[in-house]
Scaffold this motif. Structure first.
Motif, PDB file in Angstrom:
ATOM      1  N   ASN A  31     -69.897  49.588 -24.054  1.00 45.40           N
ATOM      2  CA  ASN A  31     -71.396  49.600 -24.024  1.00 45.40           C
ATOM      3  C   ASN A  31     -71.890  50.703 -25.482  1.00 45.40           C
ATOM      4  N   ILE A  32     -71.962  49.811 -26.956  1.00 46.83           N
ATOM      5  CA  ILE A  32     -72.644  50.226 -27.826  1.00 46.83           C
ATOM      6  C   ILE A  32     -73.291  50.085 -27.810  1.00 46.83           C
ATOM      7  N   LEU A  33     -74.547  51.092 -27.717  1.00 41.79           N
ATOM      8  CA  LEU A  33     -76.810  50.707 -27.608  1.00 41.79           C
ATOM      9  C   LEU A  33     -77.023  51.020 -29.368  1.00 41.79           C
ATOM     10  N   ASN A  34     -78.176  50.528 -29.777  1.00 41.48           N
ATOM     11  CA  ASN A  34     -78.142  50.222 -30.561  1.00 41.48           C
ATOM     12  C   ASN A  34     -80.420  51.150 -29.977  1.00 41.48           C
ATOM     13  N   LYS A  35     -80.172  52.218 -29.655  1.00 43.61           N
ATOM     14  CA  LYS A  35     -81.604  52.353 -29.152  1.00 43.61           C
ATOM     15  C   LYS A  35     -82.695  52.854 -30.699  1.00 43.61           C
ATOM     16  N   ARG A  36     -82.853  52.786 -31.295  1.00 47.60           N
ATOM     17  CA  ARG A  36     -83.660  52.770 -32.130  1.00 47.60           C
ATOM     18  C   ARG A  36     -83.645  51.260 -32.697  1.00 47.60           C
ATOM     19  N   ALA A  37     -83.106  50.096 -32.090  1.00 50.99           N
ATOM     20  CA  ALA A  37     -83.637  48.862 -31.955  1.00 50.99           C
ATOM     21  C   ALA A  37     -84.871  49.039 -31.113  1.00 50.99           C
ATOM     22  N   ARG A  38     -85.490  49.445 -30.263  1.00 50.35           N
ATOM     23  CA  ARG A  38     -86.301  49.483 -28.417  1.00 50.35           C
ATOM     24  C   ARG A  38     -86.899  50.559 -29.371  1.00 50.35           C
ATOM     25  N   PHE A  39     -87.023  51.721 -30.287  1.00 52.89           N
ATOM     26  CA  PHE A  39     -87.650  51.743 -30.427  1.00 52.89           C
ATOM     27  C   PHE A  39     -88.934  51.105 -31.811  1.00 52.89           C
ATOM     28  N   ALA A  91     -60.986  40.643 -36.236  1.00 47.21           N
ATOM     29  CA  ALA A  91     -59.679  40.331 -36.717  1.00 47.21           C
ATOM     30  C   ALA A  91     -59.150  41.466 -35.868  1.00 47.21           C
ATOM     31  N   GLY A  92     -57.666  41.515 -35.238  1.00 46.06           N
ATOM     32  CA  GLY A  92     -57.176  41.879 -34.761  1.00 46.06           C
ATOM     33  C   GLY A  92     -56.979  43.756 -34.234  1.00 46.06           C
ATOM     34  N   THR A  93     -57.040  43.687 -35.602  1.00 42.78           N
ATOM     35  CA  THR A  93     -57.745  45.187 -35.690  1.00 42.78           C
ATOM     36  C   THR A  93     -58.948  46.211 -35.315  1.00 42.78           C
ATOM     37  N   GLU A  94     -59.282  44.999 -35.532  1.00 39.45           N
ATOM     38  CA  GLU A  94     -61.910  45.564 -35.251  1.00 39.45           C
ATOM     39  C   GLU A  94     -61.654  45.668 -33.679  1.00 39.45           C
ATOM     40  N   ILE A  95     -61.377  44.333 -32.671  1.00 36.50           N
ATOM     41  CA  ILE A  95     -61.244  44.374 -31.685  1.00 36.50           C
ATOM     42  C   ILE A  95     -60.865  45.615 -30.609  1.00 36.50           C
ATOM     43  N   LYS A  96     -59.941  46.375 -31.328  1.00 41.42           N
ATOM     44  CA  LYS A  96     -58.723  47.291 -30.947  1.00 41.42           C
ATOM     45  C   LYS A  96     -59.553  48.381 -31.099  1.00 41.42           C
ATOM     46  N   SER A  97     -60.135  48.490 -32.068  1.00 37.73           N
ATOM     47  CA  SER A  97     -61.361  50.040 -32.848  1.00 37.73           C
ATOM     48  C   SER A  97     -62.391  49.472 -31.618  1.00 37.73           C
ATOM     49  N   ILE A  98     -63.008  48.602 -31.324  1.00 37.75           N
ATOM     50  CA  ILE A  98     -63.963  47.872 -30.268  1.00 37.75           C
ATOM     51  C   ILE A  98     -63.585  48.996 -28.748  1.00 37.75           C
ATOM     52  N   ARG A  99     -63.061  48.363 -28.711  1.00 37.51           N
ATOM     53  CA  ARG A  99     -62.513  48.968 -27.363  1.00 37.51           C
ATOM     54  C   ARG A  99     -61.854  50.001 -27.325  1.00 37.51           C
ATOM     55  N   LEU A 100     -62.038  51.026 -27.996  1.00 37.90           N
ATOM     56  CA  LEU A 100     -61.816  52.479 -27.860  1.00 37.90           C
ATOM     57  C   LEU A 100     -63.325  53.171 -28.222  1.00 37.90           C
ATOM     58  N   GLY A 101     -63.819  52.645 -29.120  1.00 43.62           N
ATOM     59  CA  GLY A 101     -65.646  52.732 -28.582  1.00 43.62           C
ATOM     60  C   GLY A 101     -66.282  53.270 -29.871  1.00 43.62           C
ATOM     61  N   LYS A 102     -65.330  53.252 -30.964  1.00 48.83           N
ATOM     62  CA  LYS A 102     -65.347  53.868 -33.153  1.00 48.83           C
ATOM     63  C   LYS A 102     -65.615  52.210 -33.546  1.00 48.83           C
ATOM     64  N   ALA A 103     -67.660  52.027 -32.655  1.00 50.43           N
ATOM     65  CA  ALA A 103     -68.145  50.998 -33.562  1.00 50.43           C
ATOM     66  C   ALA A 103     -69.535  51.534 -33.239  1.00 50.43           C
ATOM     67  N   ASN A 104     -70.209  51.108 -34.398  1.00 52.84           N
ATOM     68  CA  ASN A 104     -71.892  51.728 -34.710  1.00 52.84           C
ATOM     69  C   ASN A 104     -72.814  50.604 -35.063  1.00 52.84           C
ATOM     70  N   ILE A 105     -73.800  49.687 -34.462  1.00 51.96           N
ATOM     71  CA  ILE A 105     -74.943  49.670 -34.764  1.00 51.96           C
ATOM     72  C   ILE A 105     -75.996  49.650 -35.232  1.00 51.96           C
ATOM     73  N   THR A 106     -76.528  50.953 -34.988  1.00 60.28           N
ATOM     74  CA  THR A 106     -77.517  50.784 -35.735  1.00 60.28           C
ATOM     75  C   THR A 106     -78.299  50.866 -36.989  1.00 60.28           C
ATOM     76  N   GLU A 107     -77.864  50.306 -37.644  1.00 61.43           N
ATOM     77  CA  GLU A 107     -77.904  50.341 -39.006  1.00 61.43           C
ATOM     78  C   GLU A 107     -77.875  48.817 -39.320  1.00 61.43           C
TER      79      GLU A 107
END
Length: 150
Positions: free
Chosen positions: A6-14, A29-45
């Motif tokens: 669960n990667i949240l965009n707290k800034r969006a609600r503000f 892509a295959g490596t993208e889903i592996k990184s997401i499952r490790l929690g290595k993503a950011n959606i704030t910007e």
């Protein structure tokens, strides 16, 4: 590896007043889903934009997979979002006519392990609205402290 991501965009609600939410699939892509499952993503910007009647998530950061080889993905690239045709048409109409914007709110994996992006149709808040939401958060926090003391 995390079971549920669960990667949240707290800034969006503000920054935005959320009118309507949708759940969209993402083309990865295959490596993208592996990184997401490790929690290595950011959606704030990040934000969403239409191109040729298709919706894309722009400026979404997914870290390069550590064990990837020459087939590794780019960390910031456009990622296509998957929605029903009816939902895409209504989103496009509301963005063009009312001047609203589409912002990613949450990146998560469902029970099948597929990555989903919760997007919101939003209207930007004014500064006095932001101050009001900060006051509400402070009073709620104070009330919770008082309730916990008794």
């Amino acid at each position: 590896m995390l079971k549920t991501v669960n990667i949240l965009n707290k800034r969006a609600r503000f920054d935005y007043e959320i009118i309507e939410t949708y759940t969209a699939g993402i083309v990865l892509a295959g490596t993208e889903i592996k990184s997401i499952r490790l929690g290595k993503a950011n959606i704030t910007e990040s934000f969403c934009e239409f191109s040729n009647n298709e919706l894309f998530a722009i400026n979404t950061y997914i870290e390069e997979y550590a064990f990837g080889n020459q087939f590794n993905h780019k960390s910031r690239s456009e990622r296509k979002l998957l929605l029903n045709k009816r939902e895409l048409k209504s989103l496009a109409r509301s963005v063009q006519a009312k001047g609203l914007t589409i912002v990613p709110l949450k990146l998560f994996t469902n029970e099948k392990g597929m990555a989903k992006l919760e997007i919101g149709l939003c209207r930007g808040k004014k500064t006095y609205d932001k101050r009001e939401s900060l006051k509400e958060q402070d009073t709620k926090r104070d009330l919770d402290r008082i309730k916990k003391a008794f």
